[in-house]
Scaffold this motif. Sequence first.
Motif, PDB file in Angstrom:
ATOM      1  N   GLU A  38      58.930  31.546   8.514  1.00  0.00           N
ATOM      2  CA  GLU A  38      58.251  31.957   7.283  1.00  0.00           C
ATOM      3  C   GLU A  38      58.982  31.417   6.048  1.00  0.00           C
ATOM      4  N   GLY A  39      58.228  31.157   4.987  1.00  0.00           N
ATOM      5  CA  GLY A  39      58.831  30.817   3.701  1.00  0.00           C
ATOM      6  C   GLY A  39      58.975  29.332   3.426  1.00  0.00           C
ATOM      7  N   TYR A  40      58.679  28.467   4.389  1.00  0.00           N
ATOM      8  CA  TYR A  40      58.773  27.029   4.157  1.00  0.00           C
ATOM      9  C   TYR A  40      57.607  26.332   4.854  1.00  0.00           C
ATOM     10  N   ASP A  41      57.177  25.214   4.275  1.00  0.00           N
ATOM     11  CA  ASP A  41      56.065  24.450   4.831  1.00  0.00           C
ATOM     12  C   ASP A  41      56.535  23.313   5.726  1.00  0.00           C
ATOM     13  N   ARG A  42      57.683  22.726   5.371  1.00  0.00           N
ATOM     14  CA  ARG A  42      58.186  21.604   6.160  1.00  0.00           C
ATOM     15  C   ARG A  42      59.656  21.365   5.877  1.00  0.00           C
ATOM     16  N   LEU A  56      63.222  19.630   1.953  1.00  0.00           N
ATOM     17  CA  LEU A  56      62.669  20.952   2.243  1.00  0.00           C
ATOM     18  C   LEU A  56      61.565  21.273   1.254  1.00  0.00           C
ATOM     19  N   ARG A  57      60.446  21.771   1.774  1.00  0.00           N
ATOM     20  CA  ARG A  57      59.356  22.224   0.910  1.00  0.00           C
ATOM     21  C   ARG A  57      59.045  23.668   1.278  1.00  0.00           C
ATOM     22  N   THR A  58      59.155  24.575   0.292  1.00  0.00           N
ATOM     23  CA  THR A  58      58.924  26.000   0.519  1.00  0.00           C
ATOM     24  C   THR A  58      57.485  26.367   0.149  1.00  0.00           C
ATOM     25  N   THR A  59      57.015  27.497   0.684  1.00  0.00           N
ATOM     26  CA  THR A  59      55.649  27.941   0.407  1.00  0.00           C
ATOM     27  C   THR A  59      55.508  28.555  -0.980  1.00  0.00           C
ATOM     28  N   GLU A  60      56.592  29.141  -1.493  1.00  0.00           N
ATOM     29  CA  GLU A  60      56.596  29.739  -2.825  1.00  0.00           C
ATOM     30  C   GLU A  60      57.847  29.292  -3.556  1.00  0.00           C
ATOM     31  N   PHE A 184      59.784  18.656  10.623  1.00  0.00           N
ATOM     32  CA  PHE A 184      59.558  19.944  11.282  1.00  0.00           C
ATOM     33  C   PHE A 184      58.543  20.716  10.456  1.00  0.00           C
ATOM     34  N   ILE A 185      57.385  21.008  11.056  1.00  0.00           N
ATOM     35  CA  ILE A 185      56.360  21.845  10.427  1.00  0.00           C
ATOM     36  C   ILE A 185      56.233  23.071  11.319  1.00  0.00           C
ATOM     37  N   PRO A 186      56.469  24.271  10.792  1.00  0.00           N
ATOM     38  CA  PRO A 186      56.539  25.466  11.637  1.00  0.00           C
ATOM     39  C   PRO A 186      55.371  25.635  12.608  1.00  0.00           C
ATOM     40  N   GLN A 187      54.157  25.350  12.187  1.00  0.00           N
ATOM     41  CA  GLN A 187      53.002  25.567  13.057  1.00  0.00           C
ATOM     42  C   GLN A 187      52.875  24.505  14.146  1.00  0.00           C
ATOM     43  N   LYS A 188      53.513  23.334  13.986  1.00  0.00           N
ATOM     44  CA  LYS A 188      53.340  22.233  14.934  1.00  0.00           C
ATOM     45  C   LYS A 188      54.544  22.010  15.838  1.00  0.00           C
ATOM     46  N   ALA A 189      55.649  22.682  15.586  1.00  0.00           N
ATOM     47  CA  ALA A 189      56.861  22.462  16.375  1.00  0.00           C
ATOM     48  C   ALA A 189      56.714  23.061  17.765  1.00  0.00           C
TER      49      ALA A 189
END
Length: 197
Positions: A38-42, A56-60, A184-189
């Motif tokens: 949670e908290g990061y997109d990639r 690093l790219r965060t969601t917020e 690394f993308i959380p949903q695709k790892a």
Amino acid sequence: MRAILLLAVLTNVKLKGYAEEIWQQDLSKDMQIGASTEGYDRVGLRCGAEKMTVELRTTEDFSGVIYTQGNFYSREPSCFLDPVRGRSFTMSIPLNKCDTERNGEKYSNVVVIQHDDELLTPGDAAFTLECDFSKPRDLTVTANLNGSKRRTTRSSIALVDADPGRDRRKRAAYVESYDDKVVFIPQKAYRKTNDEL
């Protein structure tokens, strides 16, 4: 007036004793940091001859700290980033600094994304980054007329428990590439099941 003062002193002593009791408790079984998605997109890694670059790219908006494990207190600029606010961050980690481990031609380091400036809490994330420059078993030779040398690279990112007391070899999710870049993308790892951990 003396009764109020005496009551205030007794209350303070009682609360101080209660606070000490709470701080002396072992909360390690009650509170686990974990491996957060949670908290990061990639998270991106680019392996170079002298450094590994982490993007690093965060969601917020993020205003915590990002650092390599073991460098929280030193706060050396190449090993520690304290952004004021933002959603996109880049860190260049020298291969010969920031507690980067070397095993032959394989370099690895752990980067921690901590939301609070001082405390590691649940929801924080940690990643093991690897740049492996050793030759692969199956080697394809190609001619390069420019005369430039290209090193064969394997790069990988593994999501691990942010708690420094946990085993960093246990990966919660993992991506790798036979190239100098990996994302690394959380949903695709690739995620390990509890049986594989």
